[in-house]
Design an enzyme around this catalytic site. Structure first.
Site, PDB file in Angstrom:
ATOM      1  NE  ARG A 177       8.677  -0.900  12.739  1.00  0.00           N
ATOM      2  CZ  ARG A 177       7.734   0.190  12.557  1.00  0.00           C
ATOM      3  NH1 ARG A 177       7.916   0.948  11.365  1.00  0.00           N
ATOM      4  NH2 ARG A 177       6.611   0.033  12.389  1.00  0.00           N
ATOM      5  CG  ASP A 210      10.646   9.109   8.741  1.00  0.00           C
ATOM      6  OD1 ASP A 210      10.705   9.600   9.886  1.00  0.00           O
ATOM      7  OD2 ASP A 210       9.387   7.841   8.689  1.00  0.00           O
ATOM      8  N   GLY A 261       6.857   9.081   9.920  1.00  0.00           N
ATOM      9  CA  GLY A 261       5.613   8.797   8.829  1.00  0.00           C
ATOM     10  C   GLY A 261       4.784   9.058   9.159  1.00  0.00           C
ATOM     11  CB  THR A 262       1.973   7.481  10.885  1.00  0.00           C
ATOM     12  OG1 THR A 262       2.956   6.814  12.526  1.00  0.00           O
ATOM     13  CG2 THR A 262       1.976   6.432   9.732  1.00  0.00           C
ATOM     14  CB  THR A 312       9.300   5.170   5.252  1.00  0.00           C
ATOM     15  OG1 THR A 312       9.168   4.883   3.507  1.00  0.00           O
ATOM     16  CG2 THR A 312       9.740   7.364   4.526  1.00  0.00           C
ATOM     17  CG  HIS A 338       9.204   6.671  13.497  1.00  0.00           C
ATOM     18  ND1 HIS A 338       9.557   4.689  13.138  1.00  0.00           N
ATOM     19  CD2 HIS A 338       8.463   6.340  12.515  1.00  0.00           C
ATOM     20  CE1 HIS A 338       9.019   4.263  12.966  1.00  0.00           C
ATOM     21  NE2 HIS A 338       7.847   4.780  12.737  1.00  0.00           N
ATOM     22  N   GLY A 363       1.073  -1.004   0.155  1.00  0.00           N
ATOM     23  CA  GLY A 363      -0.531  -0.123   0.260  1.00  0.00           C
ATOM     24  C   GLY A 363       1.257   1.268  -0.240  1.00  0.00           C
ATOM     25  CB  ILE A 364       3.156   2.619   2.123  1.00  0.00           C
ATOM     26  CG1 ILE A 364       2.902   2.500   3.641  1.00  0.00           C
ATOM     27  CG2 ILE A 364       5.193   3.924   2.705  1.00  0.00           C
ATOM     28  CD1 ILE A 364       3.451   2.078   4.645  1.00  0.00           C
ATOM     29  CD  GLU A 418      13.241   4.324  14.516  1.00  0.00           C
ATOM     30  OE1 GLU A 418      11.831   5.049  15.298  1.00  0.00           O
ATOM     31  OE2 GLU A 418      12.812   5.021  13.291  1.00  0.00           O
TER      32      GLU A 418
END
Length: 333
Positions: free
Chosen positions: A247, A271, A296-297, A245, A294, A167-168, A276
């Site tokens: 992991r 990202d 992304g969302t 983007t 990070h 999807g991404i 992390e």
């Protein structure tokens, strides 16, 4: 008696949605534990979570109870049958431990596509045009770096390779195709509904050899740790760019840094990072790379969609015994 659902996380945007989606059909209880031991104690007879059948899980309580590893999953009672993870990536859940306990796991695909893809697009544009270093110079009142044009390129006409056309990856392909960029991709299988302008490669190294930029969109699991390693990085053209983007651990960070040091890679846009929130200090030594924490969302629109989608998976489970977003590893259960 209504089935019990535990909200193991912090609902930021879906306060009204949880009332609408679960209120009429479930008893909703919220996380109220001081640590992992106290959390598991809550599932025992007389505990606040006793008899729970489903858990809404969010990463924002990891500092209190850790990840959903085997120890934690094995501590759940047999009443727990569903974990609705609020996120697309679910590497913080021991999937095999859940399978062994008969617990289904769902995630939130689709809800994250746009925000994650636009993050990748920003990294793509920034690394091609060197916008990150230029903004830093401006903020330091230096105007812009010398020789910037020699390092910078238009996106138009260049080739974007996508590793994992889910999807991404597909949303990024749509965005980048508008420039236009040539879009090539490698996935475990050819995507049957991909547009004709998405060129599929059966051999990943043949794809990499044609890429000006590689964007990584594969999940993290034991099979993908270090997937983009020395061999694949060196299969890219000299002067190529890597965008990640997905992991951090999907890329061999040491191999990537070596390629930046000797110039095989012109830049990277990241990202995500292996450990992390720690960032390898060596990455900070490359002025032309673009690094994000990070993001992304990190939008209210996407986070709301994610929370609602996770809650709907629980709603579907309570109503039908299943859900729409069962993770691939569990489709055979």
């Amino acid at each position: 008696m209504a089935p019990k659902v535990v909200i193991c996380g912090i609902l930021t945007w879906a306060h009204e949605d949880v009332k609408e989606l679960l209120g009429p059909i479930a008893e909703v209880v919220y996380f109220d534990s001081v640590d992992r031991a106290d959390f598991l104690k809550g599932f025992q007879p007389g505990g606040k979570y006793e008899g729970a059948v489903a858990i809404f899980r969010d990463n924002n309580l990891t500092d209190k109870i850790g990840i959903f590893d085997q120890e934690l999953v094995d501590g759940f009672p047999s009443s727990v049958k569903w974990i609705a993870h609020n996120g697309a990536g679910y590497d913080q859940i021991d999937v095999q431990a859940c399978k062994a306990q008969g617990i289904m796991v769902s995630n939130t695909p689709g809800a994250v596509d746009d925000a994650s893809a636009t993050t990748a697009l920003y990294l793509l544009i920034s690394t091609f045009r060197n916008y990150a270093i230029s903004e830093r110079f401006l903020r330091e009142l230096k105007w812009k770096p010398d020789g910037l044009a020699k390092r910078s390129h238009d996106l138009t006409g260049h080739t974007l390779a996508i590793l994992g056309l889910g999807g991404i990856g597909m949303r990024l392909a749509e965005l980048a195709h508008a420039f236009p960029m040539r879009i090539i991709y490698y996935s475990r299988h050819k995507v049957t509904d991909a547009p004709e302008w998405c060129e599929y490669f059966e051999n990943v190294e043949e794809m990499l050899a044609q890429a000006d930029v590689l964007s990584v969109h594969v999940p993290l699991n034991p099979n993908t740790v270090g997937l983009v390693g020395e061999k694949w990085i060196r299969a890219l053209k000299r002067g190529a760019i890597i965008i990640n983007t997905a992991r951090g651990k999907v890329i061999d960070e040491d191999a990537m840094i070596r390629a930046l040091e000797d110039g095989h890679l012109a830049s990277v846009g990241l990202d995500v990072f292996p450990n992390e929130p720690e960032v390898n200090p060596k990455l900070l030594e490359f002025p032309h790379v673009t690094l994000l924490p990070h993001m992304g969302t990190e939008t209210q629109d996407t986070q709301h969609k994610m929370e609602v989608r996770a809650l709907k998976n629980i709603q579907d489970f309570l109503k039908t015994g299943s859900g729409k977003d069962i993770i691939p590893e569990m489709t055979d259960m």
